[in-house]
Design a protein around this motif. Structure first.
Motif, mmCIF file in Angstrom:
data_model
loop_
_atom_site.group_PDB
_atom_site.id
_atom_site.type_symbol
_atom_site.label_atom_id
_atom_site.label_comp_id
_atom_site.label_asym_id
_atom_site.label_seq_id
_atom_site.Cartn_x
_atom_site.Cartn_y
_atom_site.Cartn_z
ATOM 1 N N ALA A 71 63.718 44.765 40.247
ATOM 2 C CA ALA A 71 62.290 44.852 39.915
ATOM 3 C C ALA A 71 62.094 45.677 38.652
ATOM 4 C CB ALA A 71 61.504 45.455 41.076
ATOM 5 N N SER B 44 60.532 43.153 36.024
ATOM 6 C CA SER B 44 59.076 43.160 36.144
ATOM 7 C C SER B 44 58.336 43.188 34.811
ATOM 8 C CB SER B 44 58.607 44.304 37.048
ATOM 9 O OG SER B 44 58.968 45.557 36.521
ATOM 10 N N LEU C 212 55.940 40.210 35.034
ATOM 11 C CA LEU C 212 54.596 40.608 35.453
ATOM 12 C C LEU C 212 53.773 41.249 34.338
ATOM 13 C CD1 LEU C 212 55.459 42.181 38.921
ATOM 14 C CD2 LEU C 212 54.593 39.883 38.462
ATOM 15 N N LEU D 41 57.458 47.689 37.448
ATOM 16 C CA LEU D 41 57.531 48.041 38.858
ATOM 17 C C LEU D 41 58.855 48.752 39.071
ATOM 18 C CD1 LEU D 41 56.437 44.738 40.660
ATOM 19 C CD2 LEU D 41 55.014 46.686 40.020
ATOM 20 N N ILE E 189 60.686 47.043 44.876
ATOM 21 C CA ILE E 189 59.973 46.283 45.903
ATOM 22 C C ILE E 189 60.275 47.036 47.194
ATOM 23 C CG2 ILE E 189 59.704 44.076 47.080
ATOM 24 C CD1 ILE E 189 59.013 43.977 44.068
ATOM 25 N N GLU F 90 49.026 45.438 43.002
ATOM 26 C CA GLU F 90 49.510 45.445 41.619
ATOM 27 C C GLU F 90 50.159 44.111 41.269
ATOM 28 O OE1 GLU F 90 51.828 48.702 39.974
ATOM 29 O OE2 GLU F 90 51.080 49.975 41.594
ATOM 30 N N VAL F 91 51.011 43.610 42.163
ATOM 31 C CA VAL F 91 51.696 42.342 41.908
ATOM 32 C C VAL F 91 50.683 41.204 41.875
ATOM 33 C CG1 VAL F 91 53.333 40.668 42.861
ATOM 34 C CG2 VAL F 91 53.910 43.100 42.848
ATOM 35 N N THR G 123 48.470 40.179 38.766
ATOM 36 C CA THR G 123 49.059 39.525 37.600
ATOM 37 C C THR G 123 49.029 38.012 37.777
ATOM 38 O OG1 THR G 123 51.310 39.437 38.469
ATOM 39 C CG2 THR G 123 50.650 41.491 37.360
ATOM 40 N N GLY H 53 52.098 36.945 39.715
ATOM 41 C CA GLY H 53 51.961 37.288 41.133
ATOM 42 C C GLY H 53 51.087 36.283 41.861
ATOM 43 N N ARG I 277 52.259 33.705 44.871
ATOM 44 C CA ARG I 277 51.734 34.092 46.182
ATOM 45 C C ARG I 277 52.034 33.099 47.301
ATOM 46 N NH1 ARG I 277 46.723 37.502 48.261
ATOM 47 N NH2 ARG I 277 47.425 37.467 50.412
#
Length: 164
Positions: A21, A25, A29, A33, A36, A134-135, A138, A141, A145
């Motif tokens: 990450a 990230s 993103l 980050l 995780i 936060e994820v 973006t 993200g 999902r």
């Protein structure tokens, strides 16, 4: 048992990405980050955590994740083991049943936060509980999902529902 009737409470923090990450990230993103996070509460000589099959426990550091990346001292509790186990069993039959697991909204970190507050009155660090939002804030993200919602994290352990 401690002489004072007080039991230490620790938060075990694991980076499920094992450093990936932190590396990936910024490009994926657009923000950094550090990990995780999977968390667990250690009290009464056991590590307790919530996964897709419900509330589990094992010896501290005894999941396939190995030793935690960091440990936060949350203080101590005066809740004896018997009362704590009754509390966990009731959570396992209601709020933290396996079918209620959701990677973003109702996960191991939500469980650790609730249990930490029950035992010590303290929350776990916000950098852990704020990570899902936060994820999801973006574009990447949001795109991921549907896939991420289907994931269930299960690092092993013994389900407490069968330990009455």
């Amino acid at each position: 048992m401690e002489e004072s009737g007080s039991y230490p409470v620790k938060l075990y923090i694991y980076d499920l990405s094992r450093g990936m990450a932190r590396q990936l990230s910024p490009a994926m993103l657009g923000r950094q980050l550090d990990g995780i996070w999977h968390t667990a509460i250690v009290v009464h000589g056991k590590e307790f955590f919530f996964v897709g099959e419900g509330i589990n426990n094992c010896s501290p550091g005894g999941t396939p994740l190995g030793e935690p990346d960091s440990i936060v001292d949350l203080g101590s509790t005066e809740v004896p083991e018997e009362i704590f186990m009754e509390y966990l069993i009731s959570l396992g039959e209601s709020t933290y049943r396996g079918d209620k697991y959701n990677l973003f909204e109702h996960n191991c970190n939500a469980f650790s936060n609730d249990v930490a507050q029950f035992l010590t009155g303290k929350k776990i660090p916000s950098y852990i509980t704020d990570l899902p939002s936060e994820v999801l804030s973006t574009p990447f993200g949001q795109a991921l999902r549907p896939l991420l919602d289907s994931l269930v994290i299960n690092p092993g352990g013994n389900n407490i529902a069968g330990q009455r």
